[in-house]
Design an enzyme around this catalytic site. Structure first.
Site, mmCIF file in Angstrom:
data_model
loop_
_atom_site.group_PDB
_atom_site.id
_atom_site.type_symbol
_atom_site.label_atom_id
_atom_site.label_comp_id
_atom_site.label_asym_id
_atom_site.label_seq_id
_atom_site.Cartn_x
_atom_site.Cartn_y
_atom_site.Cartn_z
ATOM 1 N N HIS A 59 -40.941 17.063 5.127
ATOM 2 C CA HIS A 59 -42.023 16.079 5.202
ATOM 3 C C HIS A 59 -42.299 15.412 3.859
ATOM 4 C CE1 HIS A 59 -42.660 18.802 8.595
ATOM 5 N NE2 HIS A 59 -43.484 17.967 9.149
ATOM 6 N N HIS A 193 -47.810 15.279 19.039
ATOM 7 C CA HIS A 193 -48.877 15.086 18.054
ATOM 8 C C HIS A 193 -48.706 13.762 17.321
ATOM 9 C CE1 HIS A 193 -45.807 17.122 15.572
ATOM 10 N NE2 HIS A 193 -46.511 17.041 14.464
ATOM 11 N N GLU A 240 -40.609 15.218 16.301
ATOM 12 C CA GLU A 240 -40.060 16.516 15.854
ATOM 13 C C GLU A 240 -39.347 17.253 16.987
ATOM 14 O OE1 GLU A 240 -43.102 17.502 12.157
ATOM 15 O OE2 GLU A 240 -43.496 18.407 14.104
HETATM 16 C C1 DHB Z 1 -49.829 18.865 11.444
HETATM 17 C C2 DHB Z 1 -48.670 19.021 12.228
HETATM 18 C C3 DHB Z 1 -47.407 18.905 11.653
HETATM 19 O O1 DHB Z 1 -46.246 19.023 12.352
HETATM 20 C C4 DHB Z 1 -47.281 18.674 10.288
HETATM 21 O O2 DHB Z 1 -46.041 18.639 9.765
HETATM 22 C C5 DHB Z 1 -48.423 18.496 9.513
HETATM 23 C C6 DHB Z 1 -49.696 18.593 10.081
HETATM 24 C C7 DHB Z 1 -51.194 18.999 12.034
HETATM 25 O O3 DHB Z 1 -51.359 18.998 13.265
HETATM 26 O O4 DHB Z 1 -52.145 19.159 11.250
HETATM 27 FE FE FE Z 2 -44.523 18.463 11.103
#
Ligand code: DHB
Ligand code: FE
Length: 279
Positions: A59, A193, A240
């Site tokens: 990331h 997400h 992802e």
């Molecule tokens: C969140 C989820 C993720 O996959 C990530 O890499 C960073 C944050 C989250 O839901 O806070």
């Molecule tokens: Fe992530």
């Protein structure tokens, strides 16, 4: 010959690292996530892997927007974590397996995957937290790791179809490895997400559950979704899913589901967990 013992797919939300550090796994917020893992621990105790090959997405810790490989394979003797700014503790280093890494790299390049090879590589929460969930409790990590980073940061992203093919090529390479090692394949991230923009907080349980079914019995179905389809159905970070699809691709042939768990939300994320092995 090497044996692929199966695959584990799990979310990697950074806040999990905070929950582990505070020891609040049994708090009501966290319990539904952490309660998914004892069956995974039991399966790992039976599967006894020596190595984890980890499909994950960096990331911005090791790669940034200036240089971002579509696929990168680690070939280091050791992988370190570093502060990513989430306010969670860094984890102890992981032992690599350069011999397996180079075998994989040779095989992938021969198979026409133009990967980046990394003899130094920092690993972020997408690798460290799944490892901490699978092997909790500190001490030496019981497996060596081979990280395979996939670009989910800067478009164009690899498609699910390409990710599946990468996983299949990795599976062929692992099976051809002339060492008596037991290998577990991990896919980390997802499920639905979206962290920012107008749809921040977007989740899609019906789509996630469809993916969790299809990844067992009909992974080809998932490969028909384009990246834009996935962003629409699963949110911008739901892409992802590519890591799950790659891990599934590494298990050639039919598989059976050993265990699954699904809980929403953990932070902004639908936290999915699956274990599967050859049928
Ligand atoms: C969140 C989820 C993720 O996959 C990530 O890499 C960073 C944050 C989250 O839901 O806070
Ligand atoms: Fe992530």
């Amino acid at each position: 010959m090497a044996t692929i013992t199966g695959a584990v797919m799990t979310a990697h939300v950074p806040a999990i690292g905070g929950a582990i550090a505070k020891g609040i796994q049994q708090d009501p917020y966290w319990k539904p996530l952490f309660d998914g893992f004892p069956p995974v621990h039991a399966w790992l105790a039976r599967a006894k892997p020596d190595v984890a090959v980890v499909f994950y997405n960096d990331h911005g810790l090791n790669f940034f927007l200036d240089k971002l490989p579509t696929f990168a394979v680690g070939a280091a003797p050791e992988y370190r974590n570093a502060d990513e700014g989430w306010g969670i503790p860094t984890v102890r280093p992981f032992r690599g397996d350069p011999e397996l890494s180079w075998h994989l790299i040779e095989s992938l390049v021969a198979d026409e995957f133009d990967i980046t090879t990394c003899q130094e590589m920092l690993v972020d929460h997408a690798l460290t937290l799944p490892m901490a969930l699978l092997w909790p409790g500190g001490g030496e990590w019981p497996v060596r790791v081979v990280p395979i980073a996939m670009n989910h940061v800067q478009h164009p992203l690899p498609s699910l179809r390409r990710s599946y093919h990468l996983g299949q090529a990795v599976g062929r390479a692992l099976q051809a490895w002339d060492e008596d090692a037991r290998i577990v394949v991990l896919g980390t991230g997802g499920l639905s997400h979206q962290l920012d923009g107008k749809r921040a907080g977007f989740l899609n349980k019906p789509f996630d559950l469809m993916c969790m079914d299809a990844i067992v019995d009909d992974p080809e179905k998932l490969t028909r979704y384009s990246t834009v389809d996935i962003v629409r159905e699963a949110g911008a970070q739901g892409t992802e899913l590519m890591t799950w699809v790659a891990a599934r691709g590494a298990l050639a042939g039919p598989v059976r589901k050993v265990h699954s768990n699904y809980h929403i939300p953990i932070s902004n994320t639908a936290a999915g967990l699956m274990v599967m092995e050859a049928a």
